[in-house]
Design a protein around this motif. Structure first.
Motif, short mmCIF file in Angstrom:
data_model
loop_
_atom_site.label_atom_id
_atom_site.label_comp_id
_atom_site.label_asym_id
_atom_site.label_seq_id
_atom_site.Cartn_x
_atom_site.Cartn_y
_atom_site.Cartn_z
N ILE A 170 0.85 -1.19 0.00
CA ILE A 170 0.00 0.00 0.00
C ILE A 170 0.88 1.24 0.00
CG2 ILE A 170 -1.94 -1.12 1.13
CD1 ILE A 170 -0.99 0.25 3.74
N GLY A 171 0.30 2.35 -0.35
CA GLY A 171 1.05 3.60 -0.45
C GLY A 171 1.44 4.15 0.90
N THR A 172 2.71 4.02 1.23
CA THR A 172 3.29 4.58 2.44
C THR A 172 4.50 5.42 2.01
OG1 THR A 172 4.88 2.80 2.85
CG2 THR A 172 2.64 2.48 3.70
N PRO A 173 5.15 6.10 2.95
CA PRO A 173 6.33 6.88 2.57
C PRO A 173 7.55 6.04 2.17
CG PRO A 173 5.40 7.71 4.61
CD PRO A 173 4.71 6.43 4.30
N GLU A 174 7.48 4.71 2.31
CA GLU A 174 8.61 3.85 1.94
C GLU A 174 8.32 3.11 0.65
OE1 GLU A 174 10.91 1.36 4.50
OE2 GLU A 174 10.16 2.45 6.25
N LEU A 175 9.28 3.17 -0.26
CA LEU A 175 9.14 2.57 -1.58
C LEU A 175 10.42 1.82 -1.92
CD1 LEU A 175 7.88 2.31 -4.43
CD2 LEU A 175 8.71 4.61 -4.88
N THR A 176 10.27 0.58 -2.42
CA THR A 176 11.40 -0.21 -2.88
C THR A 176 11.21 -0.52 -4.35
OG1 THR A 176 11.77 -1.20 -0.70
CG2 THR A 176 12.67 -2.38 -2.59
N LEU A 177 12.27 -0.33 -5.14
CA LEU A 177 12.26 -0.63 -6.57
C LEU A 177 13.29 -1.72 -6.85
CD1 LEU A 177 12.30 3.04 -7.78
CD2 LEU A 177 10.39 1.50 -7.95
N LYS A 178 12.90 -2.68 -7.70
CA LYS A 178 13.80 -3.79 -8.02
C LYS A 178 13.85 -4.00 -9.52
CE LYS A 178 12.73 -6.27 -3.74
NZ LYS A 178 12.22 -7.52 -3.18
N GLY A 179 15.06 -4.28 -10.03
CA GLY A 179 15.23 -4.58 -11.44
C GLY A 179 16.22 -3.66 -12.11
N ASP A 180 16.43 -3.90 -13.40
CA ASP A 180 17.32 -3.07 -14.21
C ASP A 180 16.53 -1.85 -14.68
OD1 ASP A 180 19.00 -1.85 -16.01
OD2 ASP A 180 19.21 -3.58 -17.33
N LEU A 181 16.70 -0.76 -13.97
CA LEU A 181 15.93 0.46 -14.22
C LEU A 181 16.74 1.50 -14.99
CD1 LEU A 181 14.41 0.70 -10.64
CD2 LEU A 181 13.42 -0.40 -12.65
N THR A 182 17.75 1.06 -15.75
CA THR A 182 18.62 2.00 -16.45
C THR A 182 17.87 2.84 -17.47
OG1 THR A 182 19.29 0.24 -17.97
CG2 THR A 182 20.75 0.69 -16.12
N ARG A 183 16.75 2.38 -17.98
CA ARG A 183 15.97 3.16 -18.95
C ARG A 183 14.81 3.92 -18.29
NH1 ARG A 183 16.24 2.50 -24.50
NH2 ARG A 183 17.94 1.18 -25.16
N VAL A 184 14.74 3.87 -16.97
CA VAL A 184 13.68 4.57 -16.25
C VAL A 184 14.21 5.91 -15.76
CG1 VAL A 184 11.98 4.44 -14.39
CG2 VAL A 184 12.74 2.33 -15.53
N LYS A 185 13.55 7.00 -16.19
CA LYS A 185 14.00 8.35 -15.88
C LYS A 185 13.04 9.03 -14.90
CE LYS A 185 15.24 9.34 -20.65
NZ LYS A 185 15.11 10.44 -21.60
N ASN A 186 13.57 9.98 -14.17
CA ASN A 186 12.80 10.89 -13.32
C ASN A 186 12.14 10.25 -12.10
OD1 ASN A 186 13.30 13.28 -14.79
ND2 ASN A 186 11.87 12.56 -16.34
N ILE A 187 12.64 9.10 -11.66
CA ILE A 187 12.11 8.53 -10.42
C ILE A 187 12.39 9.53 -9.30
CG2 ILE A 187 12.42 6.71 -8.69
CD1 ILE A 187 13.14 4.83 -11.04
N ALA A 188 11.41 9.76 -8.46
CA ALA A 188 11.49 10.64 -7.29
C ALA A 188 11.64 12.11 -7.66
CB ALA A 188 12.60 10.21 -6.34
N ALA A 189 11.28 12.50 -8.87
CA ALA A 189 11.35 13.91 -9.26
C ALA A 189 10.40 14.72 -8.38
CB ALA A 189 10.97 14.07 -10.72
N GLY A 190 10.92 15.73 -7.72
CA GLY A 190 10.12 16.58 -6.86
C GLY A 190 9.77 15.98 -5.51
#
Length: 107
Positions: free
Chosen positions: A55-75
């Motif tokens: 569920i949406g809480t202030p803690e977030l975990t991302l897993k995988g090869d995210l080299t093509r993913v841009k702007n995570i956590a922008a702002g």
């Protein structure tokens, strides 16, 4: 806590400014899966690319090869993001608060 696991390798850039704890607070996994991103030049949803658990809480975990993913956590203004893998450009751009830990490389 919310966990996003990349489903498969990305062939085009994924603009993912929606992946930020501020946007996830109080949302279900289904709500988070429905948030908009842009894949190449096409509108898409987070759930098209990630398995979303939790569920949406202030803690977030991302897993995988995210080299093509841009702007995570922008702002980002609060919370904590932990990335297990490599991540693309502009991670935490215009970030005003919170914390990001990367166990990999950042573009």
């Amino acid at each position: 806590m919310t966990i996003l696991t990349l489903k498969s390798k990305l062939e085009a850039p994924l603009e993912a400014g929606a992946i930020v704890p501020d946007h996830f607070l109080g949302k279900t996994a289904a709500d988070i899966s429905g948030l908009e991103v842009t894949y190449g030049n096409h509108p898409a949803r987070i759930g098209d690319f990630f398995n979303v658990v939790g569920i949406g809480t202030p803690e977030l975990t991302l897993k995988g090869d995210l080299t093509r993913v841009k702007n995570i956590a922008a702002g980002m203004t609060q919370g904590k993001i932990t990335v297990h893998g490599d991540v693309g450009m502009h991670l935490g751009s215009a970030m005003r608060g919170g914390e990001i830990d990367v166990f990999g490389t950042a573009g």
